[in-house]
Design a protein around this motif. Sequence first.
Motif, PDB file in Angstrom:
ATOM      1  N   GLU C 112      -1.011  57.121 -17.285  1.00  0.00           N
ATOM      2  CA  GLU C 112      -0.768  55.930 -16.458  1.00  0.00           C
ATOM      3  C   GLU C 112      -2.017  55.092 -16.230  1.00  0.00           C
ATOM      4  OE1 GLU C 112       1.501  56.840 -12.993  1.00  0.00           O
ATOM      5  OE2 GLU C 112       3.226  57.462 -14.209  1.00  0.00           O
ATOM      6  N   GLU C 113      -3.111  55.572 -16.719  1.00  0.00           N
ATOM      7  CA  GLU C 113      -4.353  54.797 -16.691  1.00  0.00           C
ATOM      8  C   GLU C 113      -4.756  54.410 -15.262  1.00  0.00           C
ATOM      9  OE1 GLU C 113      -4.930  52.149 -20.249  1.00  0.00           O
ATOM     10  OE2 GLU C 113      -2.758  52.258 -20.335  1.00  0.00           O
ATOM     11  N   VAL C 114      -4.609  55.345 -14.365  1.00  0.00           N
ATOM     12  CA  VAL C 114      -5.088  55.116 -12.991  1.00  0.00           C
ATOM     13  C   VAL C 114      -6.209  56.119 -12.730  1.00  0.00           C
ATOM     14  CG1 VAL C 114      -4.501  55.053 -10.553  1.00  0.00           C
ATOM     15  CG2 VAL C 114      -2.830  54.315 -12.265  1.00  0.00           C
ATOM     16  N   TRP C 115      -7.362  55.594 -12.358  1.00  0.00           N
ATOM     17  CA  TRP C 115      -8.576  56.398 -12.321  1.00  0.00           C
ATOM     18  C   TRP C 115      -9.350  56.207 -11.034  1.00  0.00           C
ATOM     19  CZ3 TRP C 115      -8.242  58.897 -16.779  1.00  0.00           C
ATOM     20  CH2 TRP C 115      -7.622  58.257 -17.850  1.00  0.00           C
ATOM     21  N   VAL C 451     -11.874  62.938 -22.669  1.00  0.00           N
ATOM     22  CA  VAL C 451     -12.141  61.991 -23.747  1.00  0.00           C
ATOM     23  C   VAL C 451     -13.510  61.343 -23.525  1.00  0.00           C
ATOM     24  CG1 VAL C 451     -11.455  59.778 -24.787  1.00  0.00           C
ATOM     25  CG2 VAL C 451      -9.719  61.502 -24.270  1.00  0.00           C
ATOM     26  N   VAL C 452     -14.321  61.428 -24.549  1.00  0.00           N
ATOM     27  CA  VAL C 452     -15.596  60.700 -24.537  1.00  0.00           C
ATOM     28  C   VAL C 452     -15.380  59.448 -25.375  1.00  0.00           C
ATOM     29  CG1 VAL C 452     -18.068  60.808 -24.964  1.00  0.00           C
ATOM     30  CG2 VAL C 452     -16.768  62.924 -24.530  1.00  0.00           C
ATOM     31  N   ASP C 453     -15.507  58.302 -24.771  1.00  0.00           N
ATOM     32  CA  ASP C 453     -15.223  57.058 -25.495  1.00  0.00           C
ATOM     33  C   ASP C 453     -16.150  55.964 -24.960  1.00  0.00           C
ATOM     34  OD1 ASP C 453     -13.915  54.955 -26.970  1.00  0.00           O
ATOM     35  OD2 ASP C 453     -12.072  56.149 -26.971  1.00  0.00           O
ATOM     36  N   VAL C 454     -16.082  54.812 -25.580  1.00  0.00           N
ATOM     37  CA  VAL C 454     -16.895  53.688 -25.111  1.00  0.00           C
ATOM     38  C   VAL C 454     -16.045  52.614 -24.444  1.00  0.00           C
ATOM     39  CG1 VAL C 454     -18.803  54.026 -26.709  1.00  0.00           C
ATOM     40  CG2 VAL C 454     -16.832  52.690 -27.451  1.00  0.00           C
ATOM     41  N   VAL C 455     -14.757  52.620 -24.754  1.00  0.00           N
ATOM     42  CA  VAL C 455     -13.813  51.668 -24.133  1.00  0.00           C
ATOM     43  C   VAL C 455     -12.586  52.468 -23.682  1.00  0.00           C
ATOM     44  CG1 VAL C 455     -14.538  49.666 -25.500  1.00  0.00           C
ATOM     45  CG2 VAL C 455     -12.729  51.178 -26.375  1.00  0.00           C
ATOM     46  N   PRO C 456     -11.779  51.894 -22.791  1.00  0.00           N
ATOM     47  CA  PRO C 456     -10.583  52.609 -22.343  1.00  0.00           C
ATOM     48  C   PRO C 456      -9.479  52.555 -23.402  1.00  0.00           C
ATOM     49  CG  PRO C 456     -10.753  50.503 -21.210  1.00  0.00           C
ATOM     50  CD  PRO C 456     -11.983  50.625 -22.056  1.00  0.00           C
ATOM     51  N   SER C 457      -9.645  53.349 -24.452  1.00  0.00           N
ATOM     52  CA  SER C 457      -8.731  53.354 -25.593  1.00  0.00           C
ATOM     53  C   SER C 457      -7.411  54.016 -25.221  1.00  0.00           C
ATOM     54  CB  SER C 457      -9.390  54.132 -26.726  1.00  0.00           C
ATOM     55  OG  SER C 457      -9.611  55.464 -26.282  1.00  0.00           O
ATOM     56  N   GLU C 458      -6.467  54.017 -26.155  1.00  0.00           N
ATOM     57  CA  GLU C 458      -5.185  54.681 -25.922  1.00  0.00           C
ATOM     58  C   GLU C 458      -5.399  56.160 -25.595  1.00  0.00           C
ATOM     59  OE1 GLU C 458      -5.580  52.526 -28.431  1.00  0.00           O
ATOM     60  OE2 GLU C 458      -4.172  50.963 -27.833  1.00  0.00           O
ATOM     61  N   ILE C 459      -6.266  56.805 -26.353  1.00  0.00           N
ATOM     62  CA  ILE C 459      -6.435  58.249 -26.127  1.00  0.00           C
ATOM     63  C   ILE C 459      -7.096  58.489 -24.770  1.00  0.00           C
ATOM     64  CG2 ILE C 459      -8.647  58.483 -27.359  1.00  0.00           C
ATOM     65  CD1 ILE C 459      -5.752  61.025 -27.373  1.00  0.00           C
ATOM     66  N   ALA C 460      -8.023  57.612 -24.401  1.00  0.00           N
ATOM     67  CA  ALA C 460      -8.646  57.753 -23.076  1.00  0.00           C
ATOM     68  C   ALA C 460      -7.592  57.628 -21.982  1.00  0.00           C
ATOM     69  CB  ALA C 460      -9.743  56.702 -22.891  1.00  0.00           C
ATOM     70  N   GLY C 461      -6.589  56.805 -22.250  1.00  0.00           N
ATOM     71  CA  GLY C 461      -5.529  56.612 -21.269  1.00  0.00           C
ATOM     72  C   GLY C 461      -4.792  57.907 -20.932  1.00  0.00           C
ATOM     73  N   TRP C 462      -4.847  58.881 -21.816  1.00  0.00           N
ATOM     74  CA  TRP C 462      -4.150  60.158 -21.594  1.00  0.00           C
ATOM     75  C   TRP C 462      -5.064  61.241 -21.019  1.00  0.00           C
ATOM     76  CZ3 TRP C 462       0.964  60.574 -21.624  1.00  0.00           C
ATOM     77  CH2 TRP C 462       1.693  59.556 -22.250  1.00  0.00           C
ATOM     78  N   ALA C 463      -6.304  60.908 -20.772  1.00  0.00           N
ATOM     79  CA  ALA C 463      -7.272  61.937 -20.394  1.00  0.00           C
ATOM     80  C   ALA C 463      -7.248  62.229 -18.892  1.00  0.00           C
ATOM     81  CB  ALA C 463      -8.674  61.492 -20.806  1.00  0.00           C
ATOM     82  N   ASP C 464      -7.687  63.446 -18.557  1.00  0.00           N
ATOM     83  CA  ASP C 464      -7.925  63.778 -17.151  1.00  0.00           C
ATOM     84  C   ASP C 464      -9.302  63.283 -16.736  1.00  0.00           C
ATOM     85  OD1 ASP C 464      -5.567  65.170 -17.443  1.00  0.00           O
ATOM     86  OD2 ASP C 464      -6.578  67.090 -17.818  1.00  0.00           O
ATOM     87  N   VAL C 465     -10.224  63.381 -17.689  1.00  0.00           N
ATOM     88  CA  VAL C 465     -11.589  62.938 -17.423  1.00  0.00           C
ATOM     89  C   VAL C 465     -12.032  62.051 -18.583  1.00  0.00           C
ATOM     90  CG1 VAL C 465     -13.972  63.653 -16.979  1.00  0.00           C
ATOM     91  CG2 VAL C 465     -12.067  65.142 -16.283  1.00  0.00           C
ATOM     92  N   GLY C 685      -2.338  46.015 -32.380  1.00  0.00           N
ATOM     93  CA  GLY C 685      -1.188  46.359 -31.543  1.00  0.00           C
ATOM     94  C   GLY C 685      -1.563  47.381 -30.488  1.00  0.00           C
ATOM     95  N   HIS C 686      -2.714  47.181 -29.856  1.00  0.00           N
ATOM     96  CA  HIS C 686      -3.171  48.145 -28.853  1.00  0.00           C
ATOM     97  C   HIS C 686      -2.260  48.156 -27.631  1.00  0.00           C
ATOM     98  CE1 HIS C 686      -6.908  49.774 -30.409  1.00  0.00           C
ATOM     99  NE2 HIS C 686      -7.126  48.600 -30.967  1.00  0.00           N
ATOM    100  N   THR C 687      -2.081  49.348 -27.085  1.00  0.00           N
ATOM    101  CA  THR C 687      -1.219  49.486 -25.908  1.00  0.00           C
ATOM    102  C   THR C 687      -2.013  49.847 -24.662  1.00  0.00           C
ATOM    103  OG1 THR C 687      -0.843  51.781 -26.545  1.00  0.00           O
ATOM    104  CG2 THR C 687       0.808  50.164 -27.248  1.00  0.00           C
ATOM    105  N   ALA C 688      -3.331  50.025 -24.798  1.00  0.00           N
ATOM    106  CA  ALA C 688      -4.145  50.363 -23.627  1.00  0.00           C
ATOM    107  C   ALA C 688      -4.526  49.067 -22.913  1.00  0.00           C
ATOM    108  CB  ALA C 688      -5.390  51.141 -24.034  1.00  0.00           C
ATOM    109  N   ARG C 689      -4.204  49.001 -21.628  1.00  0.00           N
ATOM    110  CA  ARG C 689      -4.327  47.732 -20.908  1.00  0.00           C
ATOM    111  C   ARG C 689      -5.768  47.253 -20.760  1.00  0.00           C
ATOM    112  NH1 ARG C 689      -0.180  50.178 -17.936  1.00  0.00           N
ATOM    113  NH2 ARG C 689      -1.675  50.997 -16.445  1.00  0.00           N
ATOM    114  N   GLY C 690      -6.717  48.191 -20.794  1.00  0.00           N
ATOM    115  CA  GLY C 690      -8.105  47.788 -20.556  1.00  0.00           C
ATOM    116  C   GLY C 690      -8.797  47.185 -21.767  1.00  0.00           C
ATOM    117  N   LEU C 691      -8.101  47.135 -22.885  1.00  0.00           N
ATOM    118  CA  LEU C 691      -8.745  46.627 -24.102  1.00  0.00           C
ATOM    119  C   LEU C 691      -8.591  45.111 -24.144  1.00  0.00           C
ATOM    120  CD1 LEU C 691      -7.573  49.407 -26.583  1.00  0.00           C
ATOM    121  CD2 LEU C 691      -9.761  49.219 -25.370  1.00  0.00           C
ATOM    122  N   ARG C 692      -9.598  44.437 -23.655  1.00  0.00           N
ATOM    123  CA  ARG C 692      -9.477  42.994 -23.446  1.00  0.00           C
ATOM    124  C   ARG C 692      -9.364  42.226 -24.749  1.00  0.00           C
ATOM    125  NH1 ARG C 692     -13.631  41.672 -18.602  1.00  0.00           N
ATOM    126  NH2 ARG C 692     -13.379  43.674 -17.569  1.00  0.00           N
ATOM    127  N   GLY C 693      -8.421  41.345 -24.760  1.00  0.00           N
ATOM    128  CA  GLY C 693      -8.214  40.508 -25.943  1.00  0.00           C
ATOM    129  C   GLY C 693      -7.584  41.259 -27.091  1.00  0.00           C
TER     130      GLY C 693
END
Lengths: 311, 179, 730
Positions: C112-115, C451-465, C685-693
């Motif tokens: 749900e991408e709430v952090w 998930v270690v990432d640089v942007v809030p990607s789709e996979i990051a969206g599923w992470a606990d941390v 076709g990104h579905t992660a809301r934080g990926l601007r543009g």
Amino acid sequence: MLELVTTRHNPLVDPSLHIWGWEIPVYLFLGGWVAGCMVLSGWLMRRGRAPGQGSVAYVLPWVGIVLLSLGMGALFLDLEHKLYVWRMYLTLRPTSPMSWGGWILILVYPVMALAALAAIPRDLLSGWPSLAAFAERLRAGRSLRLLGTVSIASGIALGIYTGILLSSLGARPLWASAVLGPLFLVSGLSTGAAFAHMIARDPEEESSLLRADILFLVTELALIALFLIGHLTSGAQHAHAVALLLGGPYTAVFWVFVVGLGIVVPLVIQSLMASHRIGHTVIAPLLVMAGGLALRIVIVAAGQYSHWIVP
Amino acid sequence: MARFGMVIDTRKCVGCMDCVIACKTENDVPDGHCRDWIGQRLQGTMPDLRLTITSERCNHCDRPPCVTCCPTGASHVHDFGKVVLVDHDKCIGCKACLAACPYDARFVHPDGYADKCTFCIHRVEKGLAPACVSVCPTHSMYFGDLDDPDSEVSRLIASRRHFVLKPDAGTQPRIFYLE
Amino acid sequence: MAHLSRRRFLKIAGFSAGAAAIAGGGTRTLQAMATRGPAGETRTVPTSCDLCFWKCNAIAHVRDGRLWKITGNPADPLSRGRLCPRGTGGIGAHFDPSRLHAPLIRRQARGEEVWAEVTWDEALGYVADRMQKIKATYGPEAVALFAHGIGGAFLKHTLKAYGGVNIAAPSFAQCRGPRDVGFELTFGEGIGSPERTDIANARCLVLIGSHLGENMHNTQVQEFAEAIANGASIIVADPRFSIAASKARHYLPVKPGTDLALLLAWMNVLVTEGLYDKAYVEQFGFGFENFAAEIATRTPEWAYPETGIPPELIRETAREMARHRPATLVHPGRHTTWYGDDAQRARAIALLNALLGSWGRKGGFYYPSSMDVPGYPYPAYPKSERGKVDNPEHKFPFASEAITTGIREATISGKPYPIKGWLVYATNLVQALPAQEETIKAIQNLDLMVVVDVVPSEIAGWADVVLPETVYLERYDDLNVELFRDPFVALRQPVVPPPGDQKPNWWIARELAVKLGLGAYYPWKDIEEYLDHRLKAAGHSLAELKQVGIVKGAKPPRYFDEGVATEFATPSGKIEFYSSQLAAAGFDPVPRYTRPVEGPPGSFRLLYGRAPVHTFSRTQTNPILQDAMSENEVWVNASVGARMGLRSGDYVTLRNQDGVVSNRVKARVTEAIRPDCVFMVHGFGHTARGLRGAYGRGASDSQLITRYVTDPLMGGTGTNVNFVTIEAGA
Ligand SMILES: Nc1nc2c(c(=O)[nH]1)N[C@H]1C(S)=C(S)[C@@H](COP(=O)(O)OP(=O)(O)OC[C@H]3O[C@@H](n4cnc5c(=O)[nH]c(N)nc54)[C@H](O)[C@@H]3O)O[C@H]1N2
Ligand SMILES: Nc1nc2c(c(=O)[nH]1)N[C@H]1C(S)=C(S)[C@@H](COP(=O)(O)OP(=O)(O)OC[C@H]3O[C@@H](n4cnc5c(=O)[nH]c(N)nc54)[C@H](O)[C@@H]3O)O[C@H]1N2
Ligand code: SF4
Ligand code: SF4
Ligand code: SF4
Ligand code: SF4
Ligand code: SF4
Ligand SMILES: [Mo]
């Protein structure tokens, strides 16, 4: 099959040029209108209309000053680097119609100002004796005729310039036509004449201006025909461009608003007016003026849309 | 006197846009704008197809209408290499030059002046190749003096079939595409 | 310095002496006028690119303290001084407005991408705590790591120290696995990355799909252009008229999924017409007779109805290959997980090369070498009793690396043993693995998802941390000691500081290890000490590498005729035309063609690939690359477009065979694709809301890939097996 793809995406340029919005057509329209005012006012002056007799010859310069100022305002609004506008007046670029235009605009002001000054009643200038004396000298027959000639000449220059500004831009095939200068001039004259006979109070003046406008409208129709034929007979680029007006996205507006409502309908009404079959109506001159604006809008928009096609 | 021009080999060019991106970073071209771009022209029907890819930018025309139409002299032909440049401080943003260019090579910079390719004159004067030329991964781009018959560009033009864009627009462009 | 010396440039550009003199005058004029080029104080830092896994060496330019541009390092044999468009736009990674700035801990349901933002101490404490619990209940093997790219090196080290064994990347089962296995089975060696293809010297280059020029792996594209310039004969088989196809002398619009038939027919021509390299085959080949008998019936006439390629064209192209051998390179491809029979197709490519004698020969496949840079002397890792979960009982006998989708399956099924924690580093598993539903189902079974990432990607969206990493321009990574044409060791070093509280992977891995009580595995105090230690062991130093970025070793022999030993690590010690290994495992010892499964009537096979300015799903928020291409298009054949009343630029949606409907996507109605398939660039076709543009722009091939066929040899997931219908008016 030919497929063209480009990655370019510059604002105002892609997918087709749209650098000029309402400001430039309005400016060209007002410029043309002012040109009409100047030519007609000069013509009436040369025909011996003296100030103080209610002739439109001395109203038109006042109107012209206001319209031209509005027009320059529109032009100014269009500039992207407004603070630098003074740069235009540090140089005269002989190859640039934009440059001449800038100077013509500056030069027609004094001409109109002189005519306007001549029209100011004596008692209003009583506080400024030297100005009053100058105005008096202007009202002398010879100076009025000279002023009339200068006014006609600068009006024609201004009117033609509004067309040449576009026709010098050869990259836009629709504009690249020698007819555009005369067309815009005549359109300006008809706008000016329509306006003049609308506001004229002297019946004789009104009817000669009305007849002049009929002549201008007929000439304008002829020039439009020449403009279209010229394009159709000048190779692929031009034929492609003029197709915009003959079966393309601008066809309907062009034929309905410019030719139909802007020329043909008022031409019919004004002919009826001239032969006294109907009374005077402001509808016709208003249509003529709206048609003049429509012409500038369509030509500016369609011209930007027209481009150098690659076969 | 040098007269700079470019030669671009359409046989090698893969349309990757590296030249476009390099120009952006080198010249701080603002987001949403570009000084150079890629054109693709596909002709024929499957499978007999012909694709011509052209990396395009201001052609630094020998007869530049953008210069003649400019009311302020902001658009000018620079002494060095006859490169067509815009002096930002003279430009009033009237956009006549945008309308005058058959290649649509110019745009209005968000700061209000007409902008376009400079042939990276700031690099060339230091003896470097323009940014786009220097990055092209397929080495499809060449830059040099067209007036020097021994320059690489002159030799390429002399030895290979080539074309220019919109020749009948009459501007005498100085970017030549090798077939 | 990356700059050419002036004298050299004058030579290149052919300036006359007069022009050079004017150049001096030009400087003053230009300064006098306000025609600005960029000005300011600049400094340069050699480092390496991380926009993809080619790892080109580069020089970053910083002007007035701000990252300005990045160019190729002329000393680098990978970039040869020129980066690809993504590399050139790489500075956008630093400026990306979507970047993560601080560690995040999930506050609502997964996905749900709430952090909530937390400190590093809290985030890593949480992770270590959960890992300890998993270890106590399920054993250390129950924590798996997915890591793609060099940045994963230290996390791997930490996980191994912890006792983990399940470590995988999509680069095997979703990418080059089948190819490497097909070549290993044939020559005893894989292709590796960077590919050992000698494109520059090829006289004839055959590309089966490999869309060089869109696939921008730098050295390959540069060499491709060289081959074009040298007049090499290029043959391209692709259902789509790719950029590479546009450079080809022969373009073969092969029906998707039938390449194996084409390859067999080519080999049939070479053998029946006696055009193959007989001496080479005799000397190095094993089982040629069996092979020849097997393909005897695979004539061009047989292949024609399968592939749609006329027999004469098949013959002509086969003869063309023979004419230029051994400098004929049939490119092995890279992303080869297409139809589930991919390792066998790769084997057929290997065999075709063997017939042409190109392996170990100039213009074919060279022998790569690397520099000898010893690893850091660490304590031994704990031993695992249970082994890995990704390939239980060697179900896929020829898998030579771990299978991502195997770990995913084990996470869902709990067999052979439960997987309860995922650490994910720099791989967007939602986009990279087929069947997104399965990935999500697996994640729902986890006790810990990091998930270690640089942007809030789709996979990051599923992470606990979510742990925010610095981008490559802001960090050190491990040394790059690659197998390549020239041996070298290269450094990635920070150019500018990170804009927020991001940390480099080495720091994250080390802190996590310390929190797990594994500090003994990190005897070095920081990465500089680590790098310097390794470099000193190789006779260099960090100080030196920081200056130059890359050091090259001596030029090694590359071909058999330069002294490379003609040894093949196959069971027969020869090039295996007939594979007894495969026969023993119950597979075809000589590749056999099976017809690909067709889609429902009226549907199109969904194909996908690369655009030159983007890398997978990782660059769409990079402002520079986004500016170059902000959405993908779906390529539709012109006749199909005409039938549907579609025009280029119209938006459509795609519906796949399982009813999944894509985001709206622009149609590109074009002659450049066969009528039986459509094509999309992967990564949009990104579905992660934080990926601007990038959020919601274009359509995602991954979303439509609900089906896949697993390669029975090695577990690769063939994903060109999905079909879509086009719905207009989106
Ligand atoms: N549908 C479909 N699936 C495919 C493919 C396809 O074409 N279509 N291609 C396949 C192939 S060939 C491959 S190789 C794989 C690639 O698969 P991946 O390597 O998973 O590629 P990406 O989808 O780009 O995911 C990369 C992730 O890493 C993050 N990232 C980027 N830079 C950094 C960094 O510096 N540090 C950290 N920590 N994270 C970073 C990105 O934000 C992104 O979330 O995908 C495979 N899967
Ligand atoms: N710009 C850029 N370059 C990249 C990458 C990137 O993300 N961006 N990723 C890199 C990575 S990791 C990889 S693995 C490679 C992938 O790049 P390649 O290995 O070149 O990938 P392919 O899957 O071969 O490429 C897709 C091409 O295959 C064609 N194709 C599809 N189906 C078939 C078929 O059945 N038969 C034939 N003959 N052709 C078919 C498609 O039309 C398309 O042209 O690219 C690398 N280079
Ligand atoms: S960088 Fe070179 S290959 Fe790429 S598009 Fe530009 S000219 Fe073509
Ligand atoms: S390409 Fe356009 S902008 Fe450049 S010199 Fe020619 S006309 Fe002027
Ligand atoms: S926009 Fe600037 S450069 Fe262009 S014509 Fe006008 S003043 Fe000249
Ligand atoms: S020469 Fe310079 S300014 Fe012109 S397109 Fe190339 S990089 Fe841009
Ligand atoms: S191929 Fe391009 S993106 Fe990949 S490392 Fe090299 S320059 Fe960077
Ligand atoms: Mo890949």
